[in-house]
Design an enzyme around this catalytic site. Sequence first.
Site, mmCIF file in Angstrom:
data_model
loop_
_atom_site.group_PDB
_atom_site.id
_atom_site.type_symbol
_atom_site.label_atom_id
_atom_site.label_comp_id
_atom_site.label_asym_id
_atom_site.label_seq_id
_atom_site.Cartn_x
_atom_site.Cartn_y
_atom_site.Cartn_z
ATOM 1 N N GLU A 145 0.838 -1.202 0.000
ATOM 2 C CA GLU A 145 0.000 0.000 0.000
ATOM 3 C C GLU A 145 0.870 1.247 0.000
ATOM 4 O O GLU A 145 0.595 2.212 -0.701
ATOM 5 C CB GLU A 145 -0.882 0.036 1.247
ATOM 6 N N ASP A 201 -9.705 -11.179 4.636
ATOM 7 C CA ASP A 201 -9.967 -12.570 5.015
ATOM 8 C C ASP A 201 -11.100 -12.548 6.028
ATOM 9 O O ASP A 201 -11.556 -11.483 6.437
ATOM 10 C CB ASP A 201 -8.692 -13.189 5.620
HETATM 11 N N1 SAH Z 1 2.392 -12.118 5.841
HETATM 12 C C1 SAH Z 1 2.277 -10.773 6.304
HETATM 13 C C2 SAH Z 1 1.778 -10.820 7.707
HETATM 14 C C3 SAH Z 1 0.881 -9.721 8.004
HETATM 15 S S1 SAH Z 1 0.229 -9.817 9.616
HETATM 16 C C4 SAH Z 1 3.608 -10.105 6.208
HETATM 17 O O1 SAH Z 1 4.619 -10.805 6.260
HETATM 18 O O2 SAH Z 1 3.696 -8.892 6.061
HETATM 19 C C5 SAH Z 1 -1.344 -9.239 9.349
HETATM 20 C C6 SAH Z 1 -1.561 -7.786 9.017
HETATM 21 O O3 SAH Z 1 -2.847 -7.649 8.435
HETATM 22 C C7 SAH Z 1 -1.589 -6.886 10.237
HETATM 23 O O4 SAH Z 1 -1.125 -5.621 9.867
HETATM 24 C C8 SAH Z 1 -3.071 -6.880 10.641
HETATM 25 O O5 SAH Z 1 -3.470 -5.594 11.075
HETATM 26 C C9 SAH Z 1 -3.835 -7.265 9.381
HETATM 27 N N2 SAH Z 1 -4.760 -8.417 9.439
HETATM 28 C C10 SAH Z 1 -5.379 -8.926 8.342
HETATM 29 N N3 SAH Z 1 -6.141 -9.988 8.658
HETATM 30 C C11 SAH Z 1 -6.011 -10.166 9.994
HETATM 31 C C12 SAH Z 1 -6.541 -11.139 10.896
HETATM 32 N N4 SAH Z 1 -7.332 -12.133 10.480
HETATM 33 N N5 SAH Z 1 -6.179 -11.053 12.206
HETATM 34 C C13 SAH Z 1 -5.362 -10.055 12.615
HETATM 35 N N6 SAH Z 1 -4.820 -9.136 11.792
HETATM 36 C C14 SAH Z 1 -5.133 -9.162 10.495
#
Ligand code: SAH
Length: 260
Positions: free
Chosen positions: A29, A228
């Site tokens: 983003e 998700d």
């Molecule tokens: N694979 C990603 C991991 C991101 S962690 C990486 O390596 O960058 C998840 C991020 O998306 C966090 O910033 C959180 O705010 C958001 N997020 C999206 N779905 C989520 C969920 N089911 N539970 C918690 N955070 C979630």
Amino acid sequence: MSGASGTGGLRRHHVKMSRIAIVSAMAQELHGLQQGLSGARCVQRAGREFWTGRLGAHDAVLVLSRIGKVAAATTVTLLLAEFGVERVLFTGVAGGLGPARVGDIVVADTLLQHDMDASPLFPRYEVPLYGLSQFPVDAGLSAALQVAAASALAGLHLEHLADFGIAEPRVRRGLILSGDRFVASAPEAAALQHAFPAALAVEMEGAAVAQVCHDFGVPFAVLRSISDRADDSAHVDFERFIADVASRCTVAILSAFTAT
Ligand code: SAH
């Protein structure tokens, strides 16, 4: 404005624009937003890159928060204490709860830390010594973001939406939950929904941003694309959704927002 002659040019030159920060959780983003930043300059602090410049009609700072409540709090504290930021927008993706489906946009009206528990000393979820569990957003900023989201969604043709079963993405407004946990199981999502029937999304930063902005008395808003359903397939949907949909949605929404 001492000595200003009152010409339009001079006036424009002297008016101090209120500086806005756009904080992204995800690099994809941030990269999209950076394309639109003119006169960009980078300042490094605390291992983060703060990009200042003009975005549409705004004096802006763009920064990647990193993931989780502490990372977000550090980032926003620096923005407020060292970068003269007067308004904060946080963007990212989130797990959908209740009616919020993948592809929907959720604009927060309040935020809560679902993993805060200092009971029995304080009521569960209450942030100790604040007397608060839910932190309200700035109503005007959030309303403007909601309008920008609705107009951007109407104009976006995302060819991959059908792959995600997204028919007509909606913009929703409500409670967002934050905690230092990627919620990726149906029972955990159901437990959160049971505890907070009104919650529309779960993520990992928003309520920390809210607490810091509350401390500084600075208006803020939080915008999330639902990536998700916070259930057992959350990790699968997640990566694809970010690449195909979320980053483009956010850029379109913030372009609409910063255009005025
Ligand atoms: N694979 C990603 C991991 C991101 S962690 C990486 O390596 O960058 C998840 C991020 O998306 C966090 O910033 C959180 O705010 C958001 N997020 C999206 N779905 C989520 C969920 N089911 N539970 C918690 N955070 C979630």
